[in-house]
Design a protein around this motif. Structure first.
Motif, PDB file in Angstrom:
ATOM      1  N   GLU A 183     -50.763 -50.689  52.539  1.00 54.77           N
ATOM      2  CA  GLU A 183     -51.218 -49.871  53.661  1.00 54.77           C
ATOM      3  C   GLU A 183     -51.313 -48.426  53.217  1.00 54.77           C
ATOM      4  N   VAL A 184     -52.430 -47.791  53.518  1.00 56.61           N
ATOM      5  CA  VAL A 184     -52.609 -46.374  53.218  1.00 56.61           C
ATOM      6  C   VAL A 184     -52.303 -45.585  54.481  1.00 56.61           C
ATOM      7  N   PRO A 185     -51.135 -44.933  54.571  1.00 55.98           N
ATOM      8  CA  PRO A 185     -50.762 -44.241  55.800  1.00 55.98           C
ATOM      9  C   PRO A 185     -51.635 -43.021  56.051  1.00 55.98           C
ATOM     10  N   LYS A 186     -51.837 -42.750  57.315  1.00 51.79           N
ATOM     11  CA  LYS A 186     -52.616 -41.587  57.722  1.00 51.79           C
ATOM     12  C   LYS A 186     -51.678 -40.465  58.160  1.00 51.79           C
ATOM     13  N   GLY A 187     -52.131 -39.249  57.971  1.00 49.54           N
ATOM     14  CA  GLY A 187     -51.314 -38.094  58.312  1.00 49.54           C
ATOM     15  C   GLY A 187     -51.157 -37.910  59.808  1.00 49.54           C
ATOM     16  N   GLY A 188     -50.100 -37.202  60.179  1.00 48.93           N
ATOM     17  CA  GLY A 188     -49.828 -36.937  61.584  1.00 48.93           C
ATOM     18  C   GLY A 188     -49.304 -35.534  61.778  1.00 48.93           C
ATOM     19  N   ARG A 189     -48.595 -35.346  62.888  1.00 55.28           N
ATOM     20  CA  ARG A 189     -48.106 -34.012  63.222  1.00 55.28           C
ATOM     21  C   ARG A 189     -47.059 -33.532  62.231  1.00 55.28           C
ATOM     22  N   ARG A 190     -46.180 -34.431  61.801  1.00 62.09           N
ATOM     23  CA  ARG A 190     -45.127 -34.006  60.872  1.00 62.09           C
ATOM     24  C   ARG A 190     -45.712 -33.588  59.516  1.00 62.09           C
ATOM     25  N   ASP A 191     -46.833 -34.178  59.113  1.00 58.52           N
ATOM     26  CA  ASP A 191     -47.469 -33.761  57.866  1.00 58.52           C
ATOM     27  C   ASP A 191     -48.036 -32.354  57.986  1.00 58.52           C
ATOM     28  N   ILE A 192     -48.635 -32.057  59.143  1.00 60.31           N
ATOM     29  CA  ILE A 192     -49.159 -30.705  59.366  1.00 60.31           C
ATOM     30  C   ILE A 192     -48.022 -29.687  59.378  1.00 60.31           C
ATOM     31  N   LEU A 193     -46.899 -30.051  60.010  1.00 59.05           N
ATOM     32  CA  LEU A 193     -45.756 -29.138  60.043  1.00 59.05           C
ATOM     33  C   LEU A 193     -45.185 -28.917  58.643  1.00 59.05           C
ATOM     34  N   ALA A 194     -45.120 -29.974  57.840  1.00 57.50           N
ATOM     35  CA  ALA A 194     -44.583 -29.832  56.481  1.00 57.50           C
ATOM     36  C   ALA A 194     -45.475 -28.938  55.632  1.00 57.50           C
ATOM     37  N   LEU A 195     -46.779 -29.133  55.708  1.00 55.99           N
ATOM     38  CA  LEU A 195     -47.696 -28.288  54.942  1.00 55.99           C
ATOM     39  C   LEU A 195     -47.659 -26.854  55.439  1.00 55.99           C
ATOM     40  N   THR A 196     -47.558 -26.660  56.763  1.00 57.96           N
ATOM     41  CA  THR A 196     -47.461 -25.302  57.317  1.00 57.96           C
ATOM     42  C   THR A 196     -46.190 -24.615  56.847  1.00 57.96           C
ATOM     43  N   PHE A 197     -45.076 -25.358  56.835  1.00 53.95           N
ATOM     44  CA  PHE A 197     -43.808 -24.805  56.357  1.00 53.95           C
ATOM     45  C   PHE A 197     -43.908 -24.419  54.881  1.00 53.95           C
ATOM     46  N   THR A 198     -44.533 -25.277  54.084  1.00 54.43           N
ATOM     47  CA  THR A 198     -44.681 -24.981  52.653  1.00 54.43           C
ATOM     48  C   THR A 198     -45.514 -23.728  52.430  1.00 54.43           C
ATOM     49  N   VAL A 199     -46.631 -23.629  53.135  1.00 54.58           N
ATOM     50  CA  VAL A 199     -47.498 -22.452  52.986  1.00 54.58           C
ATOM     51  C   VAL A 199     -46.763 -21.200  53.449  1.00 54.58           C
ATOM     52  N   ALA A 200     -45.986 -21.302  54.533  1.00 55.41           N
ATOM     53  CA  ALA A 200     -45.237 -20.141  55.024  1.00 55.41           C
ATOM     54  C   ALA A 200     -44.203 -19.679  54.002  1.00 55.41           C
ATOM     55  N   VAL A 201     -43.528 -20.629  53.349  1.00 56.45           N
ATOM     56  CA  VAL A 201     -42.552 -20.269  52.310  1.00 56.45           C
ATOM     57  C   VAL A 201     -43.246 -19.575  51.144  1.00 56.45           C
ATOM     58  N   LEU A 202     -44.398 -20.096  50.741  1.00 55.97           N
ATOM     59  CA  LEU A 202     -45.134 -19.496  49.631  1.00 55.97           C
ATOM     60  C   LEU A 202     -45.592 -18.083  49.976  1.00 55.97           C
ATOM     61  N   LEU A 203     -46.090 -17.895  51.183  1.00 57.71           N
ATOM     62  CA  LEU A 203     -46.541 -16.565  51.584  1.00 57.71           C
ATOM     63  C   LEU A 203     -45.379 -15.586  51.671  1.00 57.71           C
ATOM     64  N   PHE A 204     -44.231 -16.062  52.149  1.00 57.39           N
ATOM     65  CA  PHE A 204     -43.063 -15.193  52.230  1.00 57.39           C
ATOM     66  C   PHE A 204     -42.595 -14.789  50.833  1.00 57.39           C
ATOM     67  N   GLY A 205     -42.601 -15.751  49.907  1.00 58.02           N
ATOM     68  CA  GLY A 205     -42.220 -15.422  48.535  1.00 58.02           C
ATOM     69  C   GLY A 205     -43.184 -14.452  47.884  1.00 58.02           C
ATOM     70  N   GLN A 206     -44.470 -14.635  48.129  1.00 57.99           N
ATOM     71  CA  GLN A 206     -45.453 -13.704  47.568  1.00 57.99           C
ATOM     72  C   GLN A 206     -45.367 -12.328  48.228  1.00 57.99           C
ATOM     73  N   ALA A 207     -44.962 -12.281  49.487  1.00 55.98           N
ATOM     74  CA  ALA A 207     -44.774 -10.991  50.152  1.00 55.98           C
ATOM     75  C   ALA A 207     -43.646 -10.209  49.498  1.00 55.98           C
ATOM     76  N   LEU A 208     -42.568 -10.918  49.147  1.00 62.87           N
ATOM     77  CA  LEU A 208     -41.473 -10.251  48.430  1.00 62.87           C
ATOM     78  C   LEU A 208     -41.950  -9.719  47.080  1.00 62.87           C
ATOM     79  N   TYR A 209     -42.812 -10.497  46.432  1.00 65.35           N
ATOM     80  CA  TYR A 209     -43.329 -10.083  45.120  1.00 65.35           C
ATOM     81  C   TYR A 209     -44.257  -8.885  45.236  1.00 65.35           C
ATOM     82  N   LEU A 210     -45.084  -8.856  46.294  1.00 66.00           N
ATOM     83  CA  LEU A 210     -46.090  -7.791  46.392  1.00 66.00           C
ATOM     84  C   LEU A 210     -45.516  -6.483  46.898  1.00 66.00           C
ATOM     85  N   PHE A 211     -44.521  -6.552  47.791  1.00 68.67           N
ATOM     86  CA  PHE A 211     -44.083  -5.328  48.472  1.00 68.67           C
ATOM     87  C   PHE A 211     -42.714  -4.845  48.008  1.00 68.67           C
ATOM     88  N   HIS A 212     -42.121  -5.542  47.055  1.00 71.75           N
ATOM     89  CA  HIS A 212     -40.823  -5.104  46.538  1.00 71.75           C
ATOM     90  C   HIS A 212     -40.861  -5.123  45.024  1.00 71.75           C
TER      91      HIS A 212
END
Length: 261
Positions: free
Chosen positions: A230-259
C-alpha cells in the motif's frame, strides 16, 4: 561496514511501530530528512548556534521515532570512522592564529574551526539519515524517492543494489563454506590469498546469478521498483511535520544571518 548495514535492509518492524514519526508517509520522512541534511551542509563553518537548533530538531525526531539508540549510535560510529579519515586533513589548514607547529605541520584556529564544523555537519547528517533508514523499509524508501521525481535510472540502481546485496551475501557464504570444508582457511599465511581469490571469483559468480535473478524478476512482473502492499497518502500530520521542519530551518538560518558567529 557493508555487513553492518545488511541487517537494516531486512527490517521487519520498520513500518509496524505506531510513533508520530512512523505515522508520517515515507515521502514526508524523506523530505524532512533531506531538508535537514541540505540545511546542515549548506550552513557556513563556525555557525554553532544554527547547528544547535538543527541538532535539537534531530534529537526530537529520534525521540519521536523511538529508534534504538544502541543500533543508531553503532551505525553512526562505524560510518564516522571512514569519514573522519577524510576530514582529518582539514585540521592542518592555514589561516588564523597558530596554536601548534612542528616543521611544516601546523594547527591553527582556522583549522580547528573547519574541522569542528565539518565533523559536526557529518555527525548530524548521519544521525538523521540513519534514523530514516532504520524506521522506513527499503521498498517504501524507493517508492518515496520515485514519488519525489528522482531520476528513474538512479532509483533503478538503488533498487538493484537492494535486491543483489543478499545475492552477494549468499554467494560469499557458500564460497566460505566450501573453503572451510577443504581446510583452506586454517593456514593464516594462505588465508589472505584464499580470501582475495574468493572476492575475485565472487563478482563473476554473482554476475551470472544476477542475470538469472533479473530474468526471474522480469517474468514475475518486475517494473523497476520492489512491490509495496500500500502506498500511503499524505494528510494533515504530514503537512504539520513539513511546516515544522521548514520553520526550524528558517529559524536556524535567521540566527546565521542576523547574528555573528
Amino acid at each position: 561496514m557493508i555487513l553492518l548495514h545488511i541487517g537494516a535492509l531486512h527490517l521487519a518492524d520498520a513500518e509496524e511501530q505506531k510513533t508520530p514519526w512512523h505515522r508520517l508517509t515515507p515521502r514526508s520522512r524523506v523530505l524532512c530528512a533531506l531538508l535537514l541534511v541540505f540545511a546542515i551542509a549548506l550552513t557556513p563553518n563556525g555557525r554553532w548556534w544554527t547547528w544547535a537548533i538543527y541538532g535539537s530538531a534531530i534529537a526530537f525526531i529520534i525521540l519521536a521515532s523511538r529508534v534504538r539508540l544502541s543500533v543508531l549510535l553503532k551505525r553512526v560510529a562505524v560510518e564516522f570512522v571512514f569519514i573522519g579519515v577524510v576530514i582529518l586533513g582539514t585540521l592542518f589548514r592555514g589561516g588564523g592564529q597558530v596554536l601548534f607547529q612542528w616543521g611544516w605541520i601546523q594547527i591553527t584556529t582556522e583549522g580547528l574551526t573547519i574541522l569542528g564544523s565539518v565533523a559536526l555537519k557529518a555527525f548530524l547528517s548521519l544521525l538523521i539519515l540513519n534514523t530514516l533508514v532504520l524506521t522506513t523499509s527499503i521498498p517504501a524508501l524507493l517508492h518515496a524517492l520515485a514519488a519525489l521525481r528522482m531520476p528513474p535510472l538512479l532509483v533503478a540502481i538503488l533498487s538493484s543494489m537492494y535486491r543483489y546485496i543478499s545475492v552477494l551475501e549468499d554467494e560469499f557464504h557458500s564460497m566460505q563454506k566450501a573453503a572451510r570444508s577443504r581446510n583452506l582457511l586454517r593456514n593464516p599465511k594462505r588465508q589472505r590469498i584464499i580470501i582475495g581469490n574468493m572476492f575475485g571469483s565472487l563478482f563473476i559468480r554473482t554476475y551470472e546469478r544476477g542475470e538469472r535473478v533479473h530474468q526471474a524478476m522480469l517474468a514475475r512482473g518486475y517494473q523497476g521498483l520492489p512491490p509495496l502492499a500500500e502506498v500511503p497518502k499524505g494528510g494533515r500530520r504530514d503537512i504539520l511535520a513539513l511546516t515544522f521542519t521548514v520553520a526550524v530551518l528558517l529559524f536556524g538560518q535567521a540566527l546565521y544571518l542576523f547574528h555573528a558567529p
